[in-house]
Motif scaffolding. Structure first.
Motif, mmCIF file in Angstrom:
data_model
loop_
_atom_site.group_PDB
_atom_site.id
_atom_site.type_symbol
_atom_site.label_atom_id
_atom_site.label_comp_id
_atom_site.label_asym_id
_atom_site.label_seq_id
_atom_site.Cartn_x
_atom_site.Cartn_y
_atom_site.Cartn_z
ATOM 1 N N ARG A 112 0.260 1.949 -17.866
ATOM 2 C CA ARG A 112 1.650 1.493 -17.914
ATOM 3 C C ARG A 112 2.110 1.004 -16.548
ATOM 4 N NH1 ARG A 112 4.999 2.653 -22.186
ATOM 5 N NH2 ARG A 112 6.339 1.258 -20.981
ATOM 6 N N ALA A 113 1.690 1.705 -15.476
ATOM 7 C CA ALA A 113 2.078 1.289 -14.130
ATOM 8 C C ALA A 113 1.467 -0.069 -13.779
ATOM 9 C CB ALA A 113 1.653 2.346 -13.120
ATOM 10 N N PHE A 114 0.184 -0.252 -14.082
ATOM 11 C CA PHE A 114 -0.463 -1.533 -13.798
ATOM 12 C C PHE A 114 0.150 -2.659 -14.630
ATOM 13 C CE2 PHE A 114 -3.712 0.984 -11.725
ATOM 14 C CZ PHE A 114 -4.185 0.132 -10.742
ATOM 15 N N ASP A 115 0.492 -2.361 -15.876
ATOM 16 C CA ASP A 115 1.122 -3.377 -16.713
ATOM 17 C C ASP A 115 2.491 -3.756 -16.156
ATOM 18 O OD1 ASP A 115 1.223 -4.902 -19.320
ATOM 19 O OD2 ASP A 115 2.994 -3.620 -19.564
ATOM 20 N N TYR A 116 3.235 -2.773 -15.650
ATOM 21 C CA TYR A 116 4.544 -3.050 -15.061
ATOM 22 C C TYR A 116 4.404 -3.937 -13.821
ATOM 23 C CZ TYR A 116 8.946 -2.135 -12.590
ATOM 24 O OH TYR A 116 10.125 -2.270 -11.906
ATOM 25 N N VAL A 117 3.430 -3.607 -12.964
ATOM 26 C CA VAL A 117 3.209 -4.425 -11.765
ATOM 27 C C VAL A 117 2.735 -5.824 -12.150
ATOM 28 C CG1 VAL A 117 1.822 -4.638 -9.666
ATOM 29 C CG2 VAL A 117 2.759 -2.410 -10.318
ATOM 30 N N HIS A 118 1.854 -5.896 -13.167
ATOM 31 C CA HIS A 118 1.297 -7.190 -13.584
ATOM 32 C C HIS A 118 2.385 -8.129 -14.095
ATOM 33 C CE1 HIS A 118 -1.385 -10.160 -15.303
ATOM 34 N NE2 HIS A 118 -0.872 -9.955 -16.508
ATOM 35 N N THR A 119 3.366 -7.592 -14.818
ATOM 36 C CA THR A 119 4.421 -8.433 -15.386
ATOM 37 C C THR A 119 5.552 -8.723 -14.401
ATOM 38 O OG1 THR A 119 5.492 -6.435 -16.259
ATOM 39 C CG2 THR A 119 3.977 -7.616 -17.724
ATOM 40 N N THR A 120 5.543 -8.115 -13.228
ATOM 41 C CA THR A 120 6.619 -8.334 -12.250
ATOM 42 C C THR A 120 6.105 -9.117 -11.033
ATOM 43 O OG1 THR A 120 6.187 -6.097 -11.412
ATOM 44 C CG2 THR A 120 8.023 -6.371 -12.958
ATOM 45 N N VAL A 121 5.330 -8.459 -10.187
ATOM 46 C CA VAL A 121 4.861 -9.116 -8.956
ATOM 47 C C VAL A 121 3.402 -9.539 -9.033
ATOM 48 C CG1 VAL A 121 6.523 -7.944 -7.477
ATOM 49 C CG2 VAL A 121 4.318 -6.871 -7.916
ATOM 50 N N GLY A 122 2.691 -9.119 -10.072
ATOM 51 C CA GLY A 122 1.299 -9.503 -10.203
ATOM 52 C C GLY A 122 0.361 -8.504 -9.549
ATOM 53 N N LEU A 123 -0.839 -8.371 -10.117
ATOM 54 C CA LEU A 123 -1.813 -7.408 -9.588
ATOM 55 C C LEU A 123 -2.329 -7.815 -8.215
ATOM 56 C CD1 LEU A 123 -3.879 -6.582 -12.819
ATOM 57 C CD2 LEU A 123 -2.023 -5.272 -11.778
ATOM 58 N N GLY A 124 -2.174 -9.075 -7.848
ATOM 59 C CA GLY A 124 -2.601 -9.495 -6.519
ATOM 60 C C GLY A 124 -1.845 -8.814 -5.408
ATOM 61 N N GLU A 125 -0.683 -8.235 -5.731
ATOM 62 C CA GLU A 125 0.099 -7.516 -4.720
ATOM 63 C C GLU A 125 -0.648 -6.300 -4.212
ATOM 64 O OE1 GLU A 125 3.459 -7.509 -2.295
ATOM 65 O OE2 GLU A 125 2.829 -8.958 -3.818
ATOM 66 N N PHE A 126 -1.516 -5.708 -5.046
ATOM 67 C CA PHE A 126 -2.317 -4.569 -4.592
ATOM 68 C C PHE A 126 -3.256 -4.980 -3.456
ATOM 69 C CE2 PHE A 126 -1.187 -2.736 -8.754
ATOM 70 C CZ PHE A 126 -0.857 -1.449 -8.360
ATOM 71 N N GLY A 127 -3.846 -6.188 -3.557
ATOM 72 C CA GLY A 127 -4.716 -6.654 -2.483
ATOM 73 C C GLY A 127 -3.963 -6.832 -1.181
ATOM 74 N N HIS A 128 -2.748 -7.394 -1.272
ATOM 75 C CA HIS A 128 -1.925 -7.558 -0.074
ATOM 76 C C HIS A 128 -1.582 -6.204 0.547
ATOM 77 C CE1 HIS A 128 1.057 -9.075 2.667
ATOM 78 N NE2 HIS A 128 2.058 -8.478 2.031
ATOM 79 N N ALA A 129 -1.204 -5.228 -0.313
ATOM 80 C CA ALA A 129 -0.861 -3.901 0.192
ATOM 81 C C ALA A 129 -2.083 -3.201 0.780
ATOM 82 C CB ALA A 129 -0.248 -3.064 -0.924
ATOM 83 N N LEU A 130 -3.259 -3.381 0.171
ATOM 84 C CA LEU A 130 -4.487 -2.774 0.717
ATOM 85 C C LEU A 130 -4.794 -3.320 2.097
ATOM 86 C CD1 LEU A 130 -6.743 -2.666 -2.458
ATOM 87 C CD2 LEU A 130 -5.987 -0.689 -1.129
ATOM 88 N N ALA A 131 -4.578 -4.617 2.307
ATOM 89 C CA ALA A 131 -4.809 -5.207 3.627
ATOM 90 C C ALA A 131 -3.835 -4.643 4.659
ATOM 91 C CB ALA A 131 -4.683 -6.728 3.545
ATOM 92 N N LEU A 132 -2.556 -4.492 4.268
ATOM 93 C CA LEU A 132 -1.582 -3.882 5.167
ATOM 94 C C LEU A 132 -1.935 -2.412 5.433
ATOM 95 C CD1 LEU A 132 1.748 -5.332 3.714
ATOM 96 C CD2 LEU A 132 0.543 -6.065 5.771
ATOM 97 N N GLY A 133 -2.434 -1.724 4.393
ATOM 98 C CA GLY A 133 -2.851 -0.340 4.575
ATOM 99 C C GLY A 133 -3.993 -0.202 5.555
ATOM 100 N N ALA A 134 -4.868 -1.201 5.629
ATOM 101 C CA ALA A 134 -5.967 -1.155 6.590
ATOM 102 C C ALA A 134 -5.438 -1.167 8.024
ATOM 103 C CB ALA A 134 -6.914 -2.332 6.354
ATOM 104 N N ALA A 135 -4.357 -1.926 8.270
ATOM 105 C CA ALA A 135 -3.763 -1.945 9.615
ATOM 106 C C ALA A 135 -3.163 -0.582 9.961
ATOM 107 C CB ALA A 135 -2.689 -3.026 9.687
ATOM 108 N N THR A 136 -2.440 0.012 9.018
ATOM 109 C CA THR A 136 -1.882 1.351 9.256
ATOM 110 C C THR A 136 -2.993 2.384 9.400
ATOM 111 O OG1 THR A 136 0.099 0.755 7.997
ATOM 112 C CG2 THR A 136 -0.290 3.087 8.375
ATOM 113 N N PHE A 137 -4.041 2.252 8.598
ATOM 114 C CA PHE A 137 -5.175 3.172 8.689
ATOM 115 C C PHE A 137 -5.810 3.125 10.082
ATOM 116 C CE2 PHE A 137 -9.806 3.797 8.303
ATOM 117 C CZ PHE A 137 -9.829 5.099 7.860
ATOM 118 N N ALA A 138 -5.925 1.926 10.652
ATOM 119 C CA ALA A 138 -6.488 1.798 12.000
ATOM 120 C C ALA A 138 -5.617 2.522 13.018
ATOM 121 C CB ALA A 138 -6.624 0.324 12.359
ATOM 122 N N ARG A 139 -4.290 2.424 12.857
ATOM 123 C CA ARG A 139 -3.399 3.127 13.790
ATOM 124 C C ARG A 139 -3.551 4.644 13.653
ATOM 125 N NH1 ARG A 139 0.308 -0.928 11.650
ATOM 126 N NH2 ARG A 139 0.445 -2.621 13.168
#
Length: 578
Positions: free
Chosen positions: A353-380
Motif C-alpha cells: 500500500r505504501a509503494f502504491d501510494y508513492v507510485h501514484t503521487t511522486v513516482g517510485l523513482g523518488e526512492f532512487g533520489h532519496a537513496l542517493a541523498l542518503g548516501a551523502a548523509t551516510f558518509a557524514r
C-alpha cells in the motif's frame, strides 16, 4: 516506675521531634505540587489551529516560566518512556513468539526521525483535543518520548536476557508470581543500565526540544511556551544576545537536573549492583543523603504498602513466573510458523500500500533520489564516527582509569552530553559564513555536537569498570605502550564502545535533520543529504516525500545495525565480555 529504678517511661509516648531535614523535604514537595497546580491552566488553554501563535515572546523575563514548561514535558515523556520500556521489553524478553516481531519493529522505530513522527501525530493529537492546547502539548511530549524510549527499551531488554540462570531458577523455586518476579528480580537487575541509559536518553531529547516545541508541519507553524521555542525564535530573529541568554539558562537547568535528579538516581541504583567485593569509590549524592535522613518518603510510602501486598496476592491467580516453554515442540513450531506468516502478510500488505501510494503521487523513482541523498548523509555519519572514535576513546580511557579525574570530569561530560547542541548552531553558522565553509562539510561538525558524547560517555563507563586486580596485574607484568592498549585496554572497553557507537550513529542520523538545514536570521544554509530532504518535506507537508525519506532512512539505519553493529555487539558478548 522511673523514680523507683524501673524502666524509664519519660519520652516513650512522645512524638518524634520535627527535624530540619523533614521540613526541607516537605517544603520541596509542597513547592513541586504548587508549581504543577500553577502550570495546569496553561496546559489546557483555548487553542485554534488557524489562530495559533507561530512564535513566542523573546522577553528574557519569560524564561523561568518557559524553563518550567519544558521541564514538565521532559519528565512526562520520561515517565511514559519508563512505562513503555517495562511493557515492551518484558514482552520481547519473556514471549518467544513476539520477540521475533517486537525487536525488528523496535529497530525500525528508533531509526524513524523525530520529525517523521511529528508530521503524522500533530494533526491527530489536535483533533483528539479540539479547541484545547492539550493536543499540541501531547504532540510535543510524544515527540520527546520518541527521542527517549527506544534506547531505554533496548537497555532493559538486554538486562533481562542476560540475567543469571541461578536467579531465574531461584524465582521459580520460590514460586514467585509474574508480578513479584518483575518487581523483585527484573527491575532490580536492570536498574543500573536503565538509569544510565535513561540519563543518556534524557540528554539526547534536549537536542530535539526546539523541533518539539516550535513545530513546523503541513505548512503550519505552532509554538508552545518553552526553552526550545524561545531559542528557535531568537535564532529566527538573528539575536545572538538572546541566544546566549538561552544557553546560560539551559546550562543552569542541565546542571540543576543532574544535581537534583540524575545524581541521586545513579547513586541510589548502586544498591542493585551485584559484585563480590564492594567498589572502592561509589557515587555520592547530597540530595540522596538528605532523602535517606528524612522520614517524609517513608511516611508517604506507608499508605501504598497494602496496595503492594494486594498485588502480590492477587497476581497469583494469573500463574507463577515460569518460562512459557512447556508446549510440545511440534505445536510450538506450528504456532511459530503461523504467527510469522500472519505478521509477514501484514508487513507485505502495508509495504504494498505504501509503494502504491508513492507510485501514484511522486513516482517510485523518488526512492532512487532519496537513496542517493542518503548516501551523502551516510558518509557524514561514517566520518563522524571515525573522528569521534579517534579523539574520544583515548580521552575516555584516561578519564575512566583515573578515579580522581573521573570524579571531576564525569559531571562535566554529563552536562556536555545533556546540553542541546543546536543552541550553538547560530554561532557555528556565523563561523561558517565568515570563513566560507559549506554546510555540506560543516554539518558533520553540527551533527558531532550532539552525537559524539555517547562514545565518550560509554568509554568512560567501560574504563572505570575495569577490575582493579587486572590493572595491577598489567602493571606487575610491566605491560605498557601499544601492547597494553591492544591486549588489555581496548578489549576491556570494547563492549561499552559498541553501545556508545550504536547510540552515536542513531543520534547522528536523527541530528542530520536539523544539521543539514540551518536558518539564522536572513541566512539559510542547506546541505545535500537525506536529513535536509526530510526537513523540507515535513515543513511543506509533502506526505509522499516524508514517507519516502523516512523509509530510506530506516533502511540505512537498520542495514547498518544488522551488518555492522549487531555483529560487533555479538563479538563483544562472546569474546570481550569480562
Amino acid at each position: 516506675m522511673a523514680g523507683n529504678g524501673g524502666f524509664p517511661s519519660r519520652g516513650v509516648w512522645r512524638r518524634p521531634a520535627l527535624r530540619w531535614v523533614d521540613v526541607l523535604v516537605a517544603a520541596a514537595l509542597v513547592a513541586l505540587l504548587y508549581g504543577l497546580l500553577e502550570l495546569a491552566p496553561g496546559l489546557n488553554a483555548p487553542f485554534l489551529p488557524n489562530q495559533a501563535p507561530e512564535t513566542v515572546s523573546t522577553d528574557p523575563a519569560n524564561l523561568p516560566y518557559y524553563a518550567v514548561r519544558s521541564l514538565l514535558r521532559m519528565f512526562v515523556a520520561l515517565i511514559a518512556s519508563v512505562l513503555f520500556t517495562f511493557v515492551y521489553a518484558i514482552a520481547a524478553a519473556r514471549m518467544r513468539r513476539t520477540e521475533k516481531v517486537l525487536l525488528p519493529v523496535l529497530d525500525i522505530l528508533q531509526s524513524v526521525p523525530v520529525l517523521g513522527f511529528l508530521s503524522v501525530t500533530v494533526t491527530a493529537f489536535i483533533a483528539l483535543f479540539p479547541g484545547s492546547a492539550l493536543g499540541l502539548e501531547c504532540a510535543s511530549i510524544f515527540a520527546i518520548f520518541t527521542a527517549m524510549a527506544w534506547n531505554m527499551t533496548f537497555a532493559f531488554y538486554y538486562s533481562l536476557t542476560s540475567q543469571p540462570r541461578e536467579l531465574d531458577e531461584a524465582a521459580r523455586v520460590m514460586r514467585l508470581t509474574k508480578w513479584q518476579r518483575f518487581w523483585r528480580l527484573d527491575v532490580p537487575s536492570g536498574m543500573i543500565p536503565l538509569v544510565w541509559n535513561g540519563m543518556m536518553s534524557f540528554g539526547g531529547a534536549w537536542f530535539f526540544l526546539a523541533a518539539s516545541e516550535s513545530i513546523s508541519v503541513l505548512n503550519h507553524h505552532y509554538a508552545l511556551p518553552g526553552m526550545g521555542s524561545y531559542a528557535a525564535a531568537a535564532i529566527a530573529h538573528g539575536n545572538l544576545r538572546q541566544v546566549v541568554i538561552a544557553i546560560v539558562v539551559m546550562v543552569i537547568m542541565v546542571i540543576g537536573i543532574n544535581v537534583l535528579f540524575w545524581r541521586p538516581m545513579t547513586a541510589w541504583s548502586e544498591r542493585f549492583r551485584v559484585e563480590e567485593s564492594e567498589a572502592a569509590e561509589r557515587p555520592r549524592s547530597v540530595v540522596l543523603d538528605l532523602l535517606r535522613r528524612s522520614s517524609v518518603p517513608a511516611r508517604l510510602g506507608r499508605p501504598l504498602r497494602p496496595v503492594g501486598v494486594a498485588l502480590d496476592h492477587g497476581t497469583r491467580l494469573f500463574g507463577l513466573a515460569e518460562r512459557p516453554l512447556a508446549r510440545p515442540v511440534t505445536r510450538e513450531r506450528t504456532g511459530d510458523v503461523f504467527f510469522a506468516g500472519a505478521v509477514a502478510a501484514v508487513v507485505v500488505y502495508g509495504a504494498w500500500r505504501a509503494f502504491d501510494y508513492v507510485h501514484t503521487t511522486v513516482g517510485l523513482g523518488e526512492f532512487g533520489h532519496a537513496l542517493a541523498l542518503g548516501a551523502a548523509t551516510f558518509a557524514r555519519v561514517v566520518v563522524l564516527l571515525i573522528v569521534a572514535t579517534a579523539v574520544w576513546v583515548p580521552i575516555g580511557v584516561w578519564i575512566g582509569m583515573n578515579p580522581k579525574v573521573t570524579r571531576l570530569a564525569q559531571p562535566i561530560v554529563q552536562v556536555l552530553a545533556s546540553f542541546p547542541a543546536n543552541f550553538l548552531f547560530p554561532f557555528a553558522t556565523v563561523v561558517f559564513l565568515a570563513i566560507g565553509i559549506s554546510l555540506n562539510l560543516g554539518s558533520v561538525l553540527l551533527m558531532a555536537l550532539g552525537a559524539q558524547w555517547y562514545i565518550l560517555f560509554n568509554v568512560i563507563a567501560g574504563a572505570s569498570a575495569i577490575p582493579s586486580d587486572l590493572r595491577e596485574a598489567m602493571t606487575g607484568f610491566h605491560v605498557g605502550g601499544w601492547l597494553r592498549w591492544r591486549s588489555f585496554i581496548l578489549p576491556a572497553v570494547f563492549p561499552y564502545y559498541v553501545t556508545g557507537g550504536i547510540t552515536a550513529a542513531g543520534g547522528a542520523w536523527n541530528a542530520s535533520i536539523v544539521a543539514e538545514v540551518v536558518d539564522y536570521g536572513s541566512h539559510h544554509l542547506k546541505a545535500t543529504g537525506l536529513g535536509a530532504y526530510i526537513a523540507d518535506a515535513t515543513g511543506t507537508g509533502d506526505f509522499p516525500k516524508i514517507l519516502v525519506g523516512v523509509t530510506v532512512m530506516s533502511v540505512y539505519v537498520v542495514a547498518l545495525n544488522r551488518v555492522l553493529w549487531r555483529r560487533l555487539y555479538r563479538l563483544a558478548e562472546t569474546r570481550y565480555a569480562l
